[in-house]
Structures are given as structure tokens and as C-alpha cells.
Write a protein that holds these residues in place. Structure first.
Motif, mmCIF file in Angstrom:
data_model
loop_
_atom_site.group_PDB
_atom_site.id
_atom_site.type_symbol
_atom_site.label_atom_id
_atom_site.label_comp_id
_atom_site.label_asym_id
_atom_site.label_seq_id
_atom_site.Cartn_x
_atom_site.Cartn_y
_atom_site.Cartn_z
ATOM 1 N N SER A 100 45.112 26.810 38.538
ATOM 2 C CA SER A 100 44.090 26.569 39.547
ATOM 3 C C SER A 100 43.971 27.743 40.509
ATOM 4 O O SER A 100 42.863 28.155 40.889
ATOM 5 N N ARG A 101 45.120 28.306 40.896
ATOM 6 C CA ARG A 101 45.091 29.446 41.819
ATOM 7 C C ARG A 101 44.402 30.650 41.186
ATOM 8 O O ARG A 101 43.568 31.318 41.823
ATOM 9 N N LEU A 102 44.703 30.926 39.919
ATOM 10 C CA LEU A 102 44.062 32.042 39.226
ATOM 11 C C LEU A 102 42.559 31.825 39.081
ATOM 12 O O LEU A 102 41.766 32.753 39.207
ATOM 13 N N THR A 103 42.178 30.587 38.796
ATOM 14 C CA THR A 103 40.751 30.269 38.671
ATOM 15 C C THR A 103 40.036 30.526 39.987
ATOM 16 O O THR A 103 38.940 31.098 40.011
ATOM 17 N N SER A 118 34.268 46.345 39.756
ATOM 18 C CA SER A 118 34.979 46.038 40.993
ATOM 19 C C SER A 118 35.441 44.581 41.010
ATOM 20 O O SER A 118 36.542 44.274 41.478
ATOM 21 N N ALA A 119 34.600 43.687 40.479
ATOM 22 C CA ALA A 119 34.967 42.268 40.438
ATOM 23 C C ALA A 119 36.162 42.043 39.523
ATOM 24 O O ALA A 119 37.118 41.336 39.878
ATOM 25 N N LEU A 120 36.125 42.657 38.336
ATOM 26 C CA LEU A 120 37.229 42.478 37.381
ATOM 27 C C LEU A 120 38.515 43.094 37.920
ATOM 28 O O LEU A 120 39.578 42.462 37.869
ATOM 29 N N SER A 121 38.432 44.312 38.439
ATOM 30 C CA SER A 121 39.645 44.959 38.939
ATOM 31 C C SER A 121 40.198 44.250 40.174
ATOM 32 O O SER A 121 41.412 44.156 40.358
ATOM 33 N N ARG A 122 39.293 43.723 41.018
ATOM 34 C CA ARG A 122 39.763 42.962 42.180
ATOM 35 C C ARG A 122 40.538 41.733 41.728
ATOM 36 O O ARG A 122 41.603 41.406 42.289
ATOM 37 N N PHE A 123 39.999 41.010 40.742
ATOM 38 C CA PHE A 123 40.699 39.830 40.232
ATOM 39 C C PHE A 123 42.075 40.204 39.697
ATOM 40 O O PHE A 123 43.077 39.535 39.988
ATOM 41 N N LEU A 124 42.147 41.293 38.925
ATOM 42 C CA LEU A 124 43.423 41.700 38.355
ATOM 43 C C LEU A 124 44.413 42.103 39.445
ATOM 44 O O LEU A 124 45.582 41.700 39.411
ATOM 45 N N ARG A 125 43.970 42.848 40.419
ATOM 46 C CA ARG A 125 44.880 43.292 41.477
ATOM 47 C C ARG A 125 45.370 42.115 42.318
ATOM 48 O O ARG A 125 46.553 42.037 42.667
ATOM 49 N N THR A 126 44.462 41.213 42.658
ATOM 50 C CA THR A 126 44.852 40.044 43.453
ATOM 51 C C THR A 126 45.851 39.176 42.698
ATOM 52 O O THR A 126 46.854 38.719 43.262
ATOM 53 N N SER A 127 45.586 38.955 41.416
ATOM 54 C CA SER A 127 46.448 38.096 40.606
ATOM 55 C C SER A 127 47.819 38.707 40.403
ATOM 56 O O SER A 127 48.845 38.029 40.525
ATOM 57 N N VAL A 128 47.859 40.003 40.106
ATOM 58 C CA VAL A 128 49.139 40.674 39.884
ATOM 59 C C VAL A 128 49.939 40.720 41.177
ATOM 60 O O VAL A 128 51.152 40.474 41.183
ATOM 61 N N ILE A 228 47.563 40.617 33.244
ATOM 62 C CA ILE A 228 48.102 39.944 34.425
ATOM 63 C C ILE A 228 49.572 39.593 34.215
ATOM 64 O O ILE A 228 50.419 39.790 35.093
ATOM 65 N N ALA A 229 49.892 39.078 33.022
ATOM 66 C CA ALA A 229 51.273 38.685 32.738
ATOM 67 C C ALA A 229 52.190 39.893 32.629
ATOM 68 O O ALA A 229 53.334 39.879 33.108
ATOM 69 N N THR A 230 51.695 40.961 32.022
ATOM 70 C CA THR A 230 52.524 42.147 31.796
ATOM 71 C C THR A 230 52.763 42.933 33.071
ATOM 72 O O THR A 230 53.834 43.505 33.273
ATOM 73 N N ALA A 231 51.766 42.987 33.938
ATOM 74 C CA ALA A 231 51.851 43.823 35.144
ATOM 75 C C ALA A 231 52.512 43.114 36.308
ATOM 76 O O ALA A 231 52.398 43.560 37.447
#
Length: 259
Positions: A100-103, A118-128, A228-231
Motif C-alpha cells: 500500500s505504501r509503494l502504491t 522525472s515521475a519514474l525516477s522520483r518514485f524509484l528514489r522515494t521507494s528506495v 527497488i528491491a536491489t537498490a
């Protein structure tokens, strides 16, 4: 990456509520499904257990024993079992919250960033940065490999493909599916819906970046979730962990970008 499969119990209702406790939980006895509000100390213990479970499972994977969770929470293991009658129930609770948090993070990136990359990289950075990758549930991270029949790869059924949109990018490519192994109990509707929502919104991030020509055409939703899992390594020093995650993500993002 310390993500491990576990047997998913079909008792998610036992883990869904944070403010009530069942009279039958933990001992199999009682007069029925009566629930009462948790006392202040019981609520505090529940919060400690959940925090400890996120830390322990994030460091050691979902195979870590309940005793480790109790030790980290500084409570007796009986206290953990009174709230979560089995480890399956606790694992389900943590995995549901993480999905739920990732969503929510993916939706925020979609809504607040106009540029697809920017949207994709923001999601990845926030999640990692949040360490979410260490707690992704197995049914979201499982990569399906086409079975070999008669020397040729056979793809999954159309029904399976429809459940995970925009996953297949080229013939024979690995893909994520919401299909549990036959030896494991089928996840209930809540699990399936939560994972499907995550895959759908991440799929939209991927499609936007791909359509804009900023994402490699062979990159799939599964690749993004695996990044996300690897980083999100688990290191003993918090500063080291943050620096390593940021550096590794920079490298992985460069690998995702279209040339």
C-alpha cells in the motif's frame, strides 16, 4: 536482497485491524469473535512489534523467526503471538502495508511530476530511500520464466497476462505474475487486489516513460520493482546504507534510460 517466499495464510482479517484484539487470538479458545479496544499498553506493544517486524524482516527476510521480532520489540514472544497467532499473519500484515505504501508513492509521483522520466525516477528514489524494496511481498517480486515444452518456450495463458498489464515487452522476457506456486495457498482477494493496484500504477509510470522515449523499450514493470528491491541493501551503518542505496540507484537509473 533478502526477500523470501513464505506460506501465505488465508487469515488476513486477523492482521488487518490495529486497534482491536480478538478474544480467541493466540489460544484457539474463547466465546466467539468478540473484539474489544486495546489498552494503552497493549496498543504500544502492538506498535513496537510492527516496527520490530519491519526492521527484522527488512534485514533478514520474511524467513526470520518470530523470536527475533520479539527480541527486537523487547517483548516476550507470547506477546507477539497473542496479537498475531502465526508468523504468516504477521508477514501478511507487513507485506500489505508495504504494498500500500509503494502504491501511494507511485500515485504521488504520477500526480506531482509532469515529466515522465522525472515521475519514474522520483518514485524509484522515494521507494528506495524508504527501504521499501526489502519488504515487497513475494507474489509481487516473483519473476515468471516461460516453461520449456518440446524445446520451445510457452507463454502463460491470456488470463494470466491480463492480470498484470504491460508486463510483456518482448518474446521470452521474464515477467511478474500474480500467480502463486501450486504448493502454496492461493492469496486471498485483498492480497491480490493490493498487488494488482501496485502493478497497475507502476505500469502507468513505465508506459509514460517508454512512450516519451526516455525508458529503454525492453524495460518492464518487473524490472522497475526489482530495481527497488536491489537498490535497498541492509547495512549496519545508516549513513553507509543511505550512501550505498543512492549510488546504486544512480547506476541502475542510467541502465534504465534510453540512449
Amino acid at each position: 536482497m533478502h526477500i523470501q517466499d513464505t506460506h501465505w495464510a488465508s487469515a488476513s482479517a486477523l492482521a488487518a485491524g490495529g486497534g482491536t484484539v480478538s478474544a480467541t487470538a493466540g489460544n484457539g479458545r474463547g466465546d466467539g469473535p468478540r473484539t474489544t479496544p486495546l489498552r494503552v499498553d497493549a496498543q504500544r506493544n502492538l506498535e513496537h512489534v510492527l516496527r520490530a517486524a519491519r526492521e527484522v524482516f527488512g534485514e533478514l527476510g520474511y524467513g526470520a523467526p518470530m523470536e527475533d521480532v520479539a527480541r527486537r520489540a523487547r517483548v516476550g514472544v507470547g506477546t507477539v503471538y497473542r496479537r498475531f497467532p502465526s508468523k504468516d499473519v504477521l508477514v501478511r500484515r507487513i507485506a500489505e502495508e508495504e504494498t500500500s505504501r509503494l502504491t501511494d508513492q507511485a500515485r504521488a509521483a504520477l500526480g506531482q511530476e509532469d515529466e515522465p522520466w522525472s515521475a519514474l525516477s522520483r518514485f524509484l528514489r522515494t521507494s528506495v530511500a524508504s527501504g521499501a524494496g526489502r519488504l515487497l511481498p513475494p507474489q509481487v517480486l516473483r519473476v515468471g520464466v516461460p516453461e520449456e515444452v518440446g524445446g520451445s518456450a510457452v507463454a502463460g495463458s491470456g488470463a494470466e497476462e491480463a492480470r498484470v498489464p504491460q508486463q510483456r515487452t518482448q518474446p521470452g522476457a521474464g515477467e511478474l505474475r500474480l500467480v502463486p506456486e501450486e504448493r502454496e495457498p492461493v492469496a486471498d482477494a485483498a492480497d491480490d487486489a493490493g498487488a494488482a493496484a501496485l502493478l497497475d500504477v507502476v505500469g502507468r509510470l513505465v508506459e509514460r516513460a517508454r512512450a516519451a522515449g526516455e525508458l529503454r523499450p525492453d524495460v518492464s514493470v518487473s524490472d522497475v520493482l526489482l530495481v527497488i528491491a536491489t537498490a535497498a541493501p541492509s547495512l549496519p551503518d545508516a549513513a553507509q546504507q543511505a550512501a550505498a542505496s543512492a549510488r546504486l540507484l544512480d547506476i541502475l537509473l542510467e541502465g534504465l534510460r534510453s540512449r
